[in-house]
Motif scaffolding. Structure first.
Motif, PDB file in Angstrom:
ATOM      1  N   ALA A 189       0.807  -1.221   0.000  1.00  0.00           N
ATOM      2  CA  ALA A 189       0.000   0.000   0.000  1.00  0.00           C
ATOM      3  C   ALA A 189       0.845   1.279   0.000  1.00  0.00           C
ATOM      4  N   LEU A 190       1.919   1.300   0.793  1.00  0.00           N
ATOM      5  CA  LEU A 190       2.645   2.557   0.977  1.00  0.00           C
ATOM      6  C   LEU A 190       3.315   3.082  -0.295  1.00  0.00           C
ATOM      7  N   PRO A 191       3.899   2.246  -1.146  1.00  0.00           N
ATOM      8  CA  PRO A 191       4.442   2.803  -2.398  1.00  0.00           C
ATOM      9  C   PRO A 191       3.375   3.507  -3.236  1.00  0.00           C
ATOM     10  N   CYS A 192       2.157   2.989  -3.228  1.00  0.00           N
ATOM     11  CA  CYS A 192       1.067   3.628  -3.978  1.00  0.00           C
ATOM     12  C   CYS A 192       0.705   4.974  -3.364  1.00  0.00           C
ATOM     13  N   VAL A 193       0.687   5.033  -2.025  1.00  0.00           N
ATOM     14  CA  VAL A 193       0.383   6.295  -1.346  1.00  0.00           C
ATOM     15  C   VAL A 193       1.489   7.317  -1.620  1.00  0.00           C
ATOM     16  N   LEU A 194       2.740   6.887  -1.566  1.00  0.00           N
ATOM     17  CA  LEU A 194       3.850   7.808  -1.838  1.00  0.00           C
ATOM     18  C   LEU A 194       3.815   8.300  -3.274  1.00  0.00           C
ATOM     19  N   ASP A 195       3.443   7.443  -4.212  1.00  0.00           N
ATOM     20  CA  ASP A 195       3.314   7.877  -5.611  1.00  0.00           C
ATOM     21  C   ASP A 195       2.233   8.948  -5.746  1.00  0.00           C
ATOM     22  N   GLU A 196       1.113   8.756  -5.031  1.00  0.00           N
ATOM     23  CA  GLU A 196       0.033   9.742  -5.072  1.00  0.00           C
ATOM     24  C   GLU A 196       0.485  11.071  -4.473  1.00  0.00           C
ATOM     25  N   LEU A 197       1.240  11.004  -3.391  1.00  0.00           N
ATOM     26  CA  LEU A 197       1.783  12.225  -2.785  1.00  0.00           C
ATOM     27  C   LEU A 197       2.777  12.902  -3.729  1.00  0.00           C
ATOM     28  N   GLY A 198       3.556  12.087  -4.428  1.00  0.00           N
ATOM     29  CA  GLY A 198       4.525  12.640  -5.376  1.00  0.00           C
ATOM     30  C   GLY A 198       3.863  13.432  -6.484  1.00  0.00           C
ATOM     31  N   LYS A 199       2.639  13.049  -6.850  1.00  0.00           N
ATOM     32  CA  LYS A 199       1.911  13.794  -7.888  1.00  0.00           C
ATOM     33  C   LYS A 199       1.535  15.194  -7.425  1.00  0.00           C
ATOM     34  N   ALA A 200       1.555  15.398  -6.107  1.00  0.00           N
ATOM     35  CA  ALA A 200       1.282  16.737  -5.557  1.00  0.00           C
ATOM     36  C   ALA A 200       2.566  17.510  -5.318  1.00  0.00           C
ATOM     37  N   GLY A 201       3.684  16.912  -5.678  1.00  0.00           N
ATOM     38  CA  GLY A 201       4.965  17.588  -5.485  1.00  0.00           C
ATOM     39  C   GLY A 201       5.556  17.415  -4.095  1.00  0.00           C
ATOM     40  N   VAL A 202       5.029  16.481  -3.334  1.00  0.00           N
ATOM     41  CA  VAL A 202       5.529  16.235  -1.983  1.00  0.00           C
ATOM     42  C   VAL A 202       6.883  15.531  -2.058  1.00  0.00           C
ATOM     43  N   ARG A 203       7.836  16.011  -1.285  1.00  0.00           N
ATOM     44  CA  ARG A 203       9.165  15.405  -1.236  1.00  0.00           C
ATOM     45  C   ARG A 203       9.211  14.306  -0.174  1.00  0.00           C
ATOM     46  N   ASP A 204      10.009  13.287  -0.425  1.00  0.00           N
ATOM     47  CA  ASP A 204      10.121  12.177   0.517  1.00  0.00           C
ATOM     48  C   ASP A 204      10.573  12.640   1.897  1.00  0.00           C
ATOM     49  N   GLU A 205      11.435  13.656   1.954  1.00  0.00           N
ATOM     50  CA  GLU A 205      11.955  14.123   3.249  1.00  0.00           C
ATOM     51  C   GLU A 205      10.888  14.797   4.113  1.00  0.00           C
ATOM     52  N   ASP A 206       9.741  15.098   3.524  1.00  0.00           N
ATOM     53  CA  ASP A 206       8.652  15.707   4.296  1.00  0.00           C
ATOM     54  C   ASP A 206       7.622  14.669   4.771  1.00  0.00           C
ATOM     55  N   VAL A 207       7.902  13.378   4.504  1.00  0.00           N
ATOM     56  CA  VAL A 207       6.975  12.310   4.856  1.00  0.00           C
ATOM     57  C   VAL A 207       7.573  11.443   5.966  1.00  0.00           C
ATOM     58  N   THR A 208       6.764  11.158   6.980  1.00  0.00           N
ATOM     59  CA  THR A 208       7.160  10.233   8.041  1.00  0.00           C
ATOM     60  C   THR A 208       6.120   9.124   8.146  1.00  0.00           C
ATOM     61  N   VAL A 209       6.575   7.886   8.116  1.00  0.00           N
ATOM     62  CA  VAL A 209       5.707   6.746   8.374  1.00  0.00           C
ATOM     63  C   VAL A 209       5.808   6.420   9.858  1.00  0.00           C
ATOM     64  N   VAL A 210       4.646   6.388  10.534  1.00  0.00           N
ATOM     65  CA  VAL A 210       4.595   6.072  11.965  1.00  0.00           C
ATOM     66  C   VAL A 210       3.879   4.745  12.142  1.00  0.00           C
ATOM     67  N   PHE A 211       4.541   3.802  12.786  1.00  0.00           N
ATOM     68  CA  PHE A 211       3.899   2.541  13.127  1.00  0.00           C
ATOM     69  C   PHE A 211       3.133   2.730  14.434  1.00  0.00           C
ATOM     70  N   GLY A 212       1.815   2.568  14.369  1.00  0.00           N
ATOM     71  CA  GLY A 212       0.988   2.757  15.557  1.00  0.00           C
ATOM     72  C   GLY A 212       1.107   1.553  16.487  1.00  0.00           C
ATOM     73  N   LEU A 213       1.890   1.695  17.530  1.00  0.00           N
ATOM     74  CA  LEU A 213       2.135   0.577  18.441  1.00  0.00           C
ATOM     75  C   LEU A 213       1.011   0.377  19.441  1.00  0.00           C
ATOM     76  N   GLY A 214       0.221   1.440  19.719  1.00  0.00           N
ATOM     77  CA  GLY A 214      -0.735   1.325  20.808  1.00  0.00           C
ATOM     78  C   GLY A 214       0.012   1.000  22.087  1.00  0.00           C
ATOM     79  N   SER A 215      -0.311  -0.126  22.702  1.00  0.00           N
ATOM     80  CA  SER A 215       0.384  -0.556  23.910  1.00  0.00           C
ATOM     81  C   SER A 215       1.343  -1.715  23.636  1.00  0.00           C
ATOM     82  N   HIS A 216       1.653  -1.977  22.346  1.00  0.00           N
ATOM     83  CA  HIS A 216       2.513  -3.101  21.990  1.00  0.00           C
ATOM     84  C   HIS A 216       3.992  -2.738  22.136  1.00  0.00           C
ATOM     85  N   ARG A 217       4.840  -3.755  22.041  1.00  0.00           N
ATOM     86  CA  ARG A 217       6.286  -3.563  22.182  1.00  0.00           C
ATOM     87  C   ARG A 217       6.861  -2.795  21.004  1.00  0.00           C
TER      88      ARG A 217
END
Length: 416
Positions: A80-108
């Motif tokens: 999924a994420l490469p497709c989302v990044l491609d869509e963001l790239g069409k708006a001129g978004v640079r990779d350095e302005d994107v952060t992927v956060v893994f939602g841990l909740g209460s997990h390790r």
């Protein structure tokens, strides 16, 4: 009947049931064939529900956060994420302005190798990928029932928030997905505990969204921590993407839930004496904390006083220190249920949910866990699936009825 193979961690293990028990396999319906998982994600991104396209929402130079699932979920973020990044790239978004956060909740916390495996090497090398931290948060408001909206700082400070996740049944939030990536995904421990406290209220059960106090609380968080776009997927029995919905944080989520029901909600005429359930293996059987979800789904299909045979490796044991503490502290299911009403504690809630199933039926757990720990959790330990199945029928008798559930984490058998 023919030999059946259940996924157990990362291998397949066999068992069989005598035809005299007339075993019924509760399999999900077949998902429509897709030419490409990525193609389905792109279709959803190009046709969002009640929302402009992502490329028409975001702006270059602003901070964008994509919240996705951790290793305890089967979300194929690497697709999924490469497709989302491609869509963001069409708006001129640079990779350095994107952060992927893994939602841990209460997990390790996760290792760097686990993060890389979740998103794929290309995404891992393109953008910053970090775990959420429940101790580093910004307070953004308070829900009407008192849940504090304490959100991981990186997510709270972002200009744009995008949620990515898979939709499956959740034993008290109704379904995963949607705003659940925020609450509990990237929330503080106190906030998660406050939200989960609603699980003991009426309406908090798998497959229910209407009047579900946990889901209502989750979606109220949007008022304080708005989300700009979501991408939710439903998976087939092989954990491949079968359907994707994108756009509005509620309406896209509901479309994914509708698809899930069309495949995985299975009508049964009556409960059975013996139910044999698999979590479908890793990561859903990585520990008992995760395997409990399959147990909870399957509870609807077993008779009062029946036996549920559960195949779950649980190589990480209980999977939660608090969960383990509650198991070890209380001797009986009644003790754990009484305690959760007297003093709710995150982690303890799982022990109480498990106890409610144990009040209904006996659980034979086929596992790598130590026998003494399984017994302390009020279950009967086995290390061979066929031995557990044979023992269940020996106890329930030659006329015992049987359901076989190959994917307990996804399948929801219901009489209604």
């Amino acid at each position: 009947m023919n030999v059946v193979y259940y996924r157990y961690f990362k291998e397949d293990i066999p068992f069989h049931v005598d035809d005299s028990h007339h075993p019924i396999v509760l399999n999900p319906r077949k998902c429509p064939a897709l030419e490409s998982e990525a193609g389905e994600v792109v279709r959803a991104l190009e046709h969002p529900i009640d929302s402009p396209r992502l490329k028409d929402i975001v702006k270059p130079g602003e901070k964008i956060v994509i919240v996705t699932s951790d290793i305890s979920r089967p979300m194929p973020s690497w697709v999924a994420l490469p497709c989302v990044l491609d869509e963001l790239g069409k708006a001129g978004v640079r990779d350095e302005d994107v952060t992927v956060v893994f939602g841990l909740g209460s997990h390790r916390k996760q290792t760097e190798e686990e993060k890389k495996r979740l998103v794929g090497e290309e995404v891992y090398n393109r953008v910053r990928c970090i775990d959420s931290d429940p101790d580093d948060f910004i307070h953004m408001g308070t829900c009407k029932n008192g849940t504090s909206v304490d959100i991981f700082r990186t997510v709270a400070e972002a200009d744009w928030r995008i949620l990515v996740g898979n939709v499956e049944y959740h034993y008290f939030a109704g379904y995963s997905g949607g705003m659940k990536a925020i609450m509990p995904g990237v929330s503080s421990r106190a906030a998660i505990q406050s939200n989960h406290r609603n699980m003991i209220k009426e309406g908090a059960y798998a497959g229910n969204l209407e009047g579900n106090p946990v889901r209502d609380d989750i979606e109220e968080v949007y008022q304080y921590c708005p989300v700009d776009f979501i991408l939710n997927v439903a998976l087939d029995e092989n954990h491949h993407i079968a359907y994707a919905a994108a756009g509005h944080h509620v309406k896209a989520h509901r479309k994914a839930c509708e698809f899930l029901d069309s495949i995985y909600k299975i009508h049964i005429d009556h409960p059975a004496d013996v139910v044999i359930v698999s979590t479908s293996g890793f990561p859903k059987d990585i520990n008992l904390y995760q395997a409990q979800k399959s147990i909870d789904n399957a509870k609807h299909s077993v008779k009062e006083g029946g036996i549920m045979v559960v195949a779950a490796a649980c190589k990480e044991g209980f999977g939660s220190d608090v969960f383990a503490k509650w198991i070890m502290q209380y001797d009986t299911p009644d003790d754990r249920i009484k305690a959760i009403h007297e003093h709710f504690e995150l982690g303890g809630h799982k022990s109480a949910a498990l106890a409610l199933v144990e009040k209904k039926c006996n659980i034979y757990l086929v596992t790598d866990m130590e026998d003494d720990l399984v017994r302390k959790a009020n279950m009967t330990p086995f290390h061979n699936l066929q031995e557990a199945v044979d023992a269940a029928f020996a106890k329930m008798g030659k006329d015992a009825s049987c359901y076989i559930i190959p994917d307990g984490g996804s399948t929801l058998p219901m009489e209604d």
